[in-house]
Design an enzyme around this catalytic site. Structure first.
Site, PDB file in Angstrom:
ATOM      1  N   ASP A  24       0.854  -1.178  -0.065  1.00  0.00           N
ATOM      2  CA  ASP A  24      -0.187  -0.155   0.032  1.00  0.00           C
ATOM      3  C   ASP A  24       0.953   1.034  -0.038  1.00  0.00           C
ATOM      4  OD1 ASP A  24      -2.211   1.590   0.313  1.00  0.00           O
ATOM      5  OD2 ASP A  24      -1.975   1.690   2.451  1.00  0.00           O
ATOM      6  N   GLU A  85      -1.159  -1.256  -5.012  1.00  0.00           N
ATOM      7  CA  GLU A  85      -2.116  -0.660  -5.468  1.00  0.00           C
ATOM      8  C   GLU A  85      -1.669   0.569  -6.297  1.00  0.00           C
ATOM      9  OE1 GLU A  85      -5.338   0.222  -2.369  1.00  0.00           O
ATOM     10  OE2 GLU A  85      -4.623   2.068  -2.695  1.00  0.00           O
ATOM     11  N   ASP A 158      -2.709   0.882   6.890  1.00  0.00           N
ATOM     12  CA  ASP A 158      -1.879   0.565   5.804  1.00  0.00           C
ATOM     13  C   ASP A 158      -1.412  -0.860   5.761  1.00  0.00           C
ATOM     14  OD1 ASP A 158      -1.001   3.872   5.430  1.00  0.00           O
ATOM     15  OD2 ASP A 158      -0.969   3.249   7.752  1.00  0.00           O
TER      16      ASP A 158
END
Length: 237
Positions: A24, A85, A158
């Site tokens: 992330d 991501e 996160d």
């Protein structure tokens, strides 16, 4: 690069697992999660951490800290694939730029080691993990806990998102480029990833783990039946 990891199942049979590093990306907080996902759609957490930098640090030092964290994890855990991501434009331009900078050094670190990289959008991640592309953070956290059989909800967010990206890649790709449901997704500049090019070329571009996965599915007759979906993952399995 790591190859497929044989894992002993509960009945004494061997399962093929693939090790995925989910990321992330972020400059202030960058979540990293190493998971091993199995063909029966179960998985285990191998390692999770959040690397943070301060806004008052020199930008170059912040970017270097993220790069070094990524390099250490890639060298220590030797994942078969890095799933990250995909960055989307938002109203907060500085946040987007910082996220893109963090993404770039992580991607470069993987590429330098010959580790394939895959991008997944936030909605793809939510849909893969919860069956709902608009699910909230709490719903994603609950499903991540169930899928990976974690003793508690993953924290901070996160870390949760890094876990979810890894799970998303496993389930969307079938842990093999032959089944990549995101093969049409392109990066911001329209480039195709190495995984997508491998899908176009057949099996020649697959990693050893991906070839092992494909062979396991072939022996199982395609493996379409009996898989555990997001809504049917049970505790304690």
């Amino acid at each position: 690069m790591a190859s497929a990891v044989p894992v002993r199942g509960t009945a004494g049979t061997s399962r093929v697992a693939q090790r995925i590093l989910g990321v992330d990306p972020g400059l202030t907080r960058c979540g990293f999660a190493v998971v091993e996902m199995h063909r029966d759609r179960t998985g285990e957490s191998v390692h999770v951490e959040v690397t943070g930098t301060r806004s008052d640090q020199d930008l170059a030092e912040r970017i270097l800290a993220i790069q070094r964290a990524a390099e250490a994890l890639l060298d220590t855990y030797a994942p078969d694939v890095l799933a990250i991501e995909r960055v989307f434009a938002q109203n907060n331009a500085p946040t987007v730029v910082g996220t893109a900078q963090a993404s770039g050094v992580v991607i470069a670190a993987a590429a330098a080691r010959g580790i394939p990289v895959a991008w997944h959008t936030p909605s793809e991640v939510k849909a893969a993990v919860t069956d709902d592309g608009s699910a909230d953070k709490a719903a994603v956290a609950r499903m991540v806990q169930r899928i990976l059989r974690l003793p508690a909800l993953p924290k901070p967010v996160d870390a949760t998102d890094a876990y979810a990206v890894a799970i998303c890649h496993a389930w969307r790709s079938g842990i093999g480029t032959r089944h990549d449901m995101a093969a049409g997704t392109r990066t911001h500049q329209g480039a195709r990833t190495a995984l997508q090019r491998a899908a176009d070329a057949g099996t020649s571009g697959m990693t050893p783990a991906q070839r092992a996965w494909q062979e396991a599915e072939r022996r199982a007759g395609g493996g379409a039946s009996g898989r555990v979906g997001p809504g049917s993952v049970r505790r304690g399995r």
